[in-house]
Design an enzyme around this catalytic site. Structure first.
Site, short mmCIF file in Angstrom:
data_model
loop_
_atom_site.label_atom_id
_atom_site.label_comp_id
_atom_site.label_asym_id
_atom_site.label_seq_id
_atom_site.Cartn_x
_atom_site.Cartn_y
_atom_site.Cartn_z
N CYS A 91 0.81 -1.22 0.00
CA CYS A 91 0.00 0.00 0.00
C CYS A 91 0.83 1.26 0.00
O CYS A 91 0.30 2.36 -0.15
CB CYS A 91 -0.90 0.01 1.23
N CYS A 105 -0.59 -4.57 7.92
CA CYS A 105 -0.36 -3.37 8.73
C CYS A 105 0.35 -3.75 10.03
O CYS A 105 1.22 -3.01 10.51
CB CYS A 105 -1.68 -2.68 9.05
FE1 FES Z 1 -1.06 -0.56 4.39
FE2 FES Z 1 -2.42 -0.53 6.53
S1 FES Z 1 -3.22 -0.48 4.53
S2 FES Z 1 -0.30 -0.43 6.37
#
Ligand code: FES
Length: 139
Positions: A37, A107
């Site tokens: 992400c 995460c």
């Molecule tokens: Fe990437 Fe949470 S969506 S660290």
């Protein structure tokens, strides 16, 4: 997707946000990114060189709510632990504590990586070899 109360609590009231002097020998800095992400987390620890106890921890996360909550929780958990105790914290502990859903597991991995990177940095600065950590805190 619903966030758990604990995530919302850490997200709304993050613990130990901040920065330490990177150049200090007592400070270890971990800067990690999630390829999934693009979120980035910086976690820093201040370690007592005699006892190897983590006396303080700070973080700054540019990322999602779960990443912020995971790093906030990580700073709380590492404080007062020796570096070898802190190395036993795993992302699955964080997933459990924060009740993260499967899509948010990476995460918590970011937080585990950040702890390990900060400890690695501190060890390198202080010439502590792999496996040469003090085993238990003197508390
Ligand atoms: Fe990437 Fe949470 S969506 S660290």
């Amino acid at each position: 997707m619903a966030y758990s109360d604990k995530v919302i609590d850490h997200y709304s009231n993050p613990r130990n946000v901040g920065q330490m002097d990177k150049s200090s020998d007592e400070v270890g800095t971990g800067l990690v990114g999630a390829p999934e992400c693009g979120d980035v987390m910086r976690l820093q620890i201040r370690v007592n060189p005699e006892t190897q106890v983590i006396e303080d921890a700070k973080f700054k996360t540019f990322g999602c709510g779960s990443a912020i909550a995971s790093s906030s929780l990580a700073t709380e958990w590492v404080k007062g632990k020796t570096i070898s105790e802190a190395l036993t914290i795993s992302n699955t502990d964080i997933v459990k504590e924060l009740a993260l859903p499967p899509v948010k597991i990476h995460c918590s991995v970011l937080a585990e990586d950040a702890i390990r990177a900060a400890i690695g940095d501190w060890k390198k600065k202080n010439h502590v070899a792999e496996g040469a950590e003090v085993a238990v805190a003197a508390h």
